[in-house]
Design an enzyme around this catalytic site. Structure first.
Site, mmCIF file in Angstrom:
data_model
loop_
_atom_site.group_PDB
_atom_site.id
_atom_site.type_symbol
_atom_site.label_atom_id
_atom_site.label_comp_id
_atom_site.label_asym_id
_atom_site.label_seq_id
_atom_site.Cartn_x
_atom_site.Cartn_y
_atom_site.Cartn_z
ATOM 1 N N TYR B 114 0.770 -1.014 -0.073
ATOM 2 C CA TYR B 114 0.065 -0.252 0.090
ATOM 3 C C TYR B 114 0.982 1.103 0.056
ATOM 4 O O TYR B 114 2.149 1.122 -0.416
ATOM 5 C CB TYR B 114 -1.126 -0.033 1.363
ATOM 6 N N LYS B 169 -20.333 -20.284 -11.097
ATOM 7 C CA LYS B 169 -19.717 -20.145 -12.132
ATOM 8 C C LYS B 169 -18.041 -19.608 -11.888
ATOM 9 O O LYS B 169 -17.066 -20.262 -12.355
ATOM 10 C CB LYS B 169 -20.220 -18.898 -13.248
#
Lengths: 463, 463
Positions: B114, B169
């Site tokens: 970060y 999926k």
């Protein structure tokens, strides 16, 4: 500033050197002489004549890394091989992975989580849409949305270049609050289009975290999304910053023995963060503030300010004495400086003009408005946004717990009361016995910051 | 059909029964007598007088589950406690989780992934956008996009109710091809809006998998996205189905000793799947086909068909003899039936009118056009879309490997050559020694289906 070696400029250098019992120490001393900080030594091959060593060292910046490598090359008999950059290595392939919670081992598993079994779940949700919060990822999933227009201190770098920040943010959501966050980087900077797009993708999410969208568009985007969506919308650059800033200021004021109602606060920056910080500080009791932007002190007499804009609001709400001049002029005699603007605007002498026991929050990212070491010469309490200095005013103290509370409560809105409660919970994480000028906010690794912020938000959201 | 107990209707029943050495066998025999299939018995408490048992059994449907529970309640001395449904339990909280690949243990880790470290990665991508494929999740991430308008066989149930399918999926993409897939369920069914939204969110993704979007909108959406995006766009209901169907037909024809050029094929359903299957079969050599929709056989004389629509294309490309009548009329003498339409349109007698050694693919989900057991009375080869019968024509055989190949090659487009190559690779996964009427497609758990499909696609995409 930044002359300390930092892990963000960490490199690993592969070298071969003649085998002798001082081989490694010679190499490490060269690095240390050049100002690098050796963090790992791995001798991965050795024979009678040669050793092969992987040396990892932190440098101060890219040029410094190059200098260190060059100085190693000059040692007789040393062959420098591949040099790899730890930050780039860490980012290869991105920072997030999407996993299935359930094993898929056989046809039974397939029948259960996919067709035909999944059809029963779909039917249940079609019948009662509120079941989506029970039977899908919506329960714990938020979007981290940006258009790449105001990324860190880098500016308008676009959606692709913003993605590493959004990935990092998502990683922090998981690490600190067990929230599933997915980065949405938008290929548009049109306000209408952003609002439309976020609305269109909202069904999957239980919350929207707006990120690094430039002012003033961010205000309208947030306001419209809040009005039109049934899930909470949080602009971290505004409200996350505001929560942590207020929490830090509460504690800093305790350290210097001043009251928020009495202090004179000067803010540099009138963008999204500044406006939100100011609003929350006012809600918490602040009465005297002066804001400066790139054109100087904001006052009601400035002709360039549209009274209906957020700058107009600032002009009306601050600077009752109608001071004019520069940021530096405003600082004279002030108790608190909050910088949410740009790097290197101030020097130590500017801080010396502030009132005794001054508080300096220099929050510009990645480089603060003033080198914190310089500020500390004259200020009693200094904080920055960086993770490599003390008193990091880091939004990660707020946003994970804040969203955890929202999700746990099934909140649909965000209120000022929630922001104030979160700030109070955050400042209370620093025990009176722990509080001092170098510890006004808890470490982001403090064991239960997120839980305590979450609890505070939950209690307001679900009284 | 569906009178076999299925794991999708699996329940776990907590019971207390008098302690005796036949306690458990009495319970299980009651379940078996009632037509349930006991899959697990867990005695979790026992004392001199009582045993507490968790019995898991598969039922044929929800009513059957209720019947079984009622028959257990009738046994003297038996107390039935909580009954839980395995499918619903498995879906609690959704099926996906988003994880950080990198540990976040300390300030160094934070500085790296970060701020401030991440800024260097952003700058690198801003300078060279192609680096996003190297340094972000874009490299391996796709969107599974639906508007919820044509979900399984359930129809237009909307984006929220479609989410469990999209999650499933995504789980399959991970399981079978190590692809990170995220569900995007759109709160709009407007073609323009869908195209705009998918374009707007595209920067994060290296591919788009469209899913369960109704015809004819799906054709336009796919075509426009393909034209306007620089990443591949695949509508699984069309192309996934087409690949697996062609692969299965190649092998089924080997089983019955017929050639694709010679057979007469009858298709039920002229939607997205049907149209795509037909196109790919023609590309693979098919010459004689008749298609029927709800109004009967499609022919050039039908006044209800717009010649510029996909139905118009079908009318022109099939049925050279201009047959009219119903689906059943068309079937007489046909060699192959492919159903991509709706449940229970046909009975065994209809199949008996087909040519000898008929092939029946009844692919409607979740319930096929004809009970496969009935079809098998007269057909030589029978396949369905269900995971609980033999010869499952399941798109999961194609889409994970197909996208793996696209991502590995950095493909920007999808070509018919890729679809044909994928189908060939898939049918070749069934070795000549393995091929028989009950094994015309490999199991989805076949060790290297996805790799072989991926390799075939990669070879075409990156010759």
């Amino acid at each position: 500033m930044s002359m300390m070696p930092s892990v963000q400029y960490s490199i690993t250098i592969r070298l071969e050197a003649p085998a002798k019992n001082t081989a490694v120490s010679e190499l490490t001393s060269i690095i240390e002489l050049a100002g690098g900080s050796v963090t790992a030594v791995d001798v991965n091959h050795s024979d009678a004549e040669r050793v092969r060593v992987d040396l990892t060292c932190a440098c101060t910046n890219s040029d410094h890394a190059t200098e260190i490598v060059e100085s190693l090359k000059k040692i007789e008999g040393v062959v420098v091989g591949k040099v790899s950059d730890r930050t780039f290595l860490a980012h290869l392939g991105g920072k997030l992975t999407i996993e299935s919670k359930l094993p898929i081992r056989n046809r039974d598993d397939l029948s259960l989580i996919y067709t035909p079994g999944v059809a029963r779940i779909c039917e249940a949700i079609a019948k009662d849409p509120s079941d989506a919060r029970r039977l899908t990822i919506k329960r714990n999933t938020i979007a981290v949305v940006t258009d790449g227009s105001a990324v860190l201190g880098l500016g308008n770098i676009g959606p692709l270049a913003a993605l590493p920040v959004m990935e990092g943010k998502a990683a922090l959501f998981k690490r600190f609050a067990n929230i599933d966050a997915f980065p949405i980087c938008l290929d548009t900077q049109d306000t209408d289009e952003i609002v439309r797009t976020v609305k269109a993708i909202s069904p999957v999410f239980a919350g929207i975290n707006l990120e690094d969208i430039s002012a003033p568009r961010c205000f309208e985007i947030e306001a419209r999304l809040r009005a039109e969506l049934d899930i909470p919308v949080f602009h971290d650059d505004q409200h996350g910053t505001a929560i942590v800033c207020l929490a830090a200021l509460r504690n800093a004021l305790k350290v210097v023995g001043k009251k928020i109602e009495d202090v004179e606060l000067v803010m540099s920056g009138a963008g999204a963060a500044g406006t939100a910080v100011l609003k929350l500080l006012f809600a918490a009791g602040l009465r005297h503030a002066i804001v400066a932007d790139q054109k100087g002190i904001i006052h009601l007499g400035r002709k360039d300010i549209d009274p209906t804009s957020s700058l107009g609001w600032i002009a009306g709400a601050t600077n009752k004495a109608l001071k004019t001049g520069t940021l530096k002029d405003a600082l004279v005699g002030a108790d608190v400086f909050v910088g949410v603007s740009a790097a290197n605007l101030l020097v130590a002498e500017d801080i010396s003009t502030m009132a005794p026991n001054a508080i300096v929050f220099a929050l510009a990212n990645p480089n603060p408005e003033i080198d914190p070491a310089q500020a500390a010469k004259f200020a009693a309490v200094v904080a920055t946004g960086r993770s490599d200095f003390a008193n990091q005013i880091n939004n990660v103290l707020a946003f994970p717990g804040f969203f955890r509370g929202l999700l746990d409560a099934g909140a649909t809105q965000i209120t000022e009361e929630m922001l104030l409660a979160a700030a109070k919970a955050l400042s209370d994480c620093v025990e009176p016995s722990e509080l001092n000028a170098s510890y006004i906010v808890p470490s982001v690794f403090h064991a239960d910051v997120s839980q305590r912020v979450a609890e505070a938000v939950r209690n307001v959201a679900r009284p």
